[in-house]
Design an enzyme around this catalytic site. Structure first.
Site, PDB file in Angstrom:
ATOM      1  N   CYS A  74     -19.013  -2.514   1.226  1.00 42.37           N
ATOM      2  CA  CYS A  74     -18.079  -1.492   1.700  1.00 42.37           C
ATOM      3  C   CYS A  74     -18.696  -0.806   2.909  1.00 42.37           C
ATOM      4  CB  CYS A  74     -17.827  -0.477   0.593  1.00 42.37           C
ATOM      5  SG  CYS A  74     -16.778   0.893   1.113  1.00 42.37           S
ATOM      6  N   ASP A  75     -17.870  -0.531   3.911  1.00 41.53           N
ATOM      7  CA  ASP A  75     -18.384   0.084   5.132  1.00 41.53           C
ATOM      8  C   ASP A  75     -18.299   1.607   5.105  1.00 41.53           C
ATOM      9  OD1 ASP A  75     -15.572  -0.132   5.195  1.00 41.53           O
ATOM     10  OD2 ASP A  75     -15.560   0.288   7.329  1.00 41.53           O
ATOM     11  N   ARG A 111       0.843  -1.201   0.000  1.00 42.37           N
ATOM     12  CA  ARG A 111       0.000   0.000   0.000  1.00 42.37           C
ATOM     13  C   ARG A 111       0.883   1.257   0.000  1.00 42.37           C
ATOM     14  NH1 ARG A 111      -4.930   1.796   4.131  1.00 42.37           N
ATOM     15  NH2 ARG A 111      -5.111   3.912   3.329  1.00 42.37           N
ATOM     16  N   TYR A 161     -14.887  10.194  -0.734  1.00 44.73           N
ATOM     17  CA  TYR A 161     -13.805   9.843  -1.663  1.00 44.73           C
ATOM     18  C   TYR A 161     -13.859  10.653  -2.954  1.00 44.73           C
ATOM     19  CZ  TYR A 161     -12.032   5.896   1.017  1.00 44.73           C
ATOM     20  OH  TYR A 161     -11.444   5.117   1.981  1.00 44.73           O
ATOM     21  N   ARG A 210      -0.662   7.767   4.038  1.00 46.45           N
ATOM     22  CA  ARG A 210      -1.704   7.103   4.842  1.00 46.45           C
ATOM     23  C   ARG A 210      -1.247   5.707   5.305  1.00 46.45           C
ATOM     24  NH1 ARG A 210      -5.330   6.898   8.487  1.00 46.45           N
ATOM     25  NH2 ARG A 210      -6.900   5.312   8.191  1.00 46.45           N
TER      26      ARG A 210
END
Length: 447
Positions: free
Chosen positions: A173-174, A97, A270, A290
């Site tokens: 997706c939460d 990531r 987003y 992040r």
């Protein structure tokens, strides 16, 4: 007389995830409405999983000694005799990531886990991992359902639609759930479950069009007034958790600028990456992204707490926080297991739910969920602004999956170039070439 609920057998795939302990605690908190006979955790990284597994064993002994428990790296052991697979894997872990985020920033482009070049790179890693889990489930427990919340959910959902069209998999997706919880706080409600919402879009790319309480009162005017001033930040109410990472605090506040583009709807946070990509890149530290925040923050907190529980041999005073992420999973599991017809946001093939949009697009919309899976609710026609943006993003997602299937360099370059976040095709190619080098272990070899 209350009907006795059939106990379920559940495997959590991605057992070494920092989210596993809170999902297990949420499951244990809800055994009155979702009884469990067997709970397993599975990961292909034994060392990482053991940190979580040892703590979970103590939690279960104290809270639910009657539940059979197993932590394993053997797929047959993990996926045999299960009713549900809860999948949240991260292929390449946070180290990859970090690459997803830092490589684009070298070129002045935002690096993000699910959006733009970072999301594409992660998607190319995730497709094979999720398909592997689907195949294990179908081999060892063909009647089971997979609830997949592995990111990037949009690309993974398109891949499973294309490559495992008959699989019993729900992609979820939460993120909208977390924002709805913030909406509930803004409105002074006890819970997001006190609201009924209408929403449409793609994963991490959507808009709320209607929010009402259970009596049918329109809550949008109050939400719009607050969000136009504060975004989704709760600082004005004095209730934003202090442990929120700085990047999230900025993201919640930035929603007020995103909202201005279409004051008829409420945006997913987003969207800031698509509407303000230059600003997002400028606000990023290319040496500390992040991923570094998570490694130094959440990962240290969760693994530290797991090791403390293991050392103390008790979880009685644990400080694990059960998030919206976990409660959503429980509701969805119950809906399928006991045919509750819960209304939930899911990522499903459009098939006419959004009338004027690509039928094969994987859209995120409200569905009624029962034992036969989701029944999507029609959202009608959507405005040109959202439709145009969504068509561009769907093209990116479909090109990524086609590139993975065909091992096509050309199609992956097209995906990078088509992303609204990438300024031009030359930059897209430079980022792609760096990404190929970084992902040699994980991507198919492109031709």
């Amino acid at each position: 007389m209350t009907k006795k609920l059939k106990p379920q057998s559940i495997v959590i795939a991605g057992g070494g995830s920092t989210y596993t302990p809170e999902i297990i605690l949420m499951l244990l908190d809800n055994t009155d409405t979702l009884p469990i006979r067997k709970l397993k955790i599975y990961d292909n990284n034994e060392e990482r999983q053991k940190i979580v597994a040892d703590a979970v064993e103590i939690i279960l002994k104290e809270k639910a000694p009657n539940i059979e428990y197993l932590a394993t790296t053997d797929p047959e052991e993990a996926f045999s005799d299960v009713d549900f697979v809860m999948a949240h894997i991260r292929v390449g872990l946070y180290e990859m990531r970090e690459q997803d985020e830092k490589i684009p920033l070298k070129y002045g482009v935002i690096g993000q886990e699910t959006c733009g070049p970072g999301g594409i790179a992660y998607g190319m890693r995730s497709i094979g991992g999720v398909l592997e889990l689907v195949d294990y489930m179908e081999q060892y427990s063909p009647d089971a359902w997979m609830l997949n919340y592995s990111n990037p959910a949009a690309i993974v959902a398109e891949a499973t639609r294309r490559l495992r069209p008959n699989a019993k998999i729900l992609n979820i997706c939460d993120m909208p759930i977390g924002l709805e919880s913030r909406m509930a706080k803004i409105l002074g409600l006890n819970s997001r479950k006190d609201m009924d919402v209408r929403y449409y879009g793609l994963n991490h790319f959507g808009w709320w069009t209607d929010v009402r309480d259970k009596e049918g009162n329109d809550l949008m005017p109050k939400l719009k007034e607050y969000i136009s001033q504060n975004g989704y930040s709760l600082e004005a109410l004095g209730t934003d958790p202090k442990e929120n990472d700085p990047s999230w605090m900025y993201t919640f506040r930035k929603a007020k600028d995103v909202y201005e583009l279409d004051p008829n709807t409420l945006p997913n946070t987003y969207l800031k990456y698509y509407f303000f990509p230059d600003e997002a890149a400028q606000h990023s530290n290319p040496n500390y992204t992040r991923a570094n925040e998570v490694i130094d923050g959440r990962e240290k907190r969760v693994f530290g707490e797991c090791m403390r529980i293991t050392d103390m041999k008790t979880a009685k005073d644990t400080n694990f926080h059960i998030g919206d992420h976990a409660s959503y999973i429980v509701d969805l599991t119950r809906a399928i297991a006991y045919n509750t017809h819960e209304r939930m946001l899911l990522i499903v093939p459009n098939n006419g739910s959004i009338v004027n949009f690509e039928p094969t697009a994987m859209v995120e919309i409200p569905c009624i969920v029962g034992s036969n899976g989701p029944e999507p609710l029609t959202q009608g026609e959507i405005p040109r602004f959202q439709k145009g943006l969504m068509e561009q993003q769907v093209a990116v997602e479909k090109l990524v999956v086609e590139a993975w299937i065909e091992k096509s360099y050309q199609k992956l370059w097209q995906a990078f170039a088509a992303s609204k976040i990438v300024p031009n095709a030359a930059v897209a190619k430079e980022i792609l070439d760096d990404m190929i080098e970084a992902n040699k272990e994980y991507w198919p070899e492109l031709k």
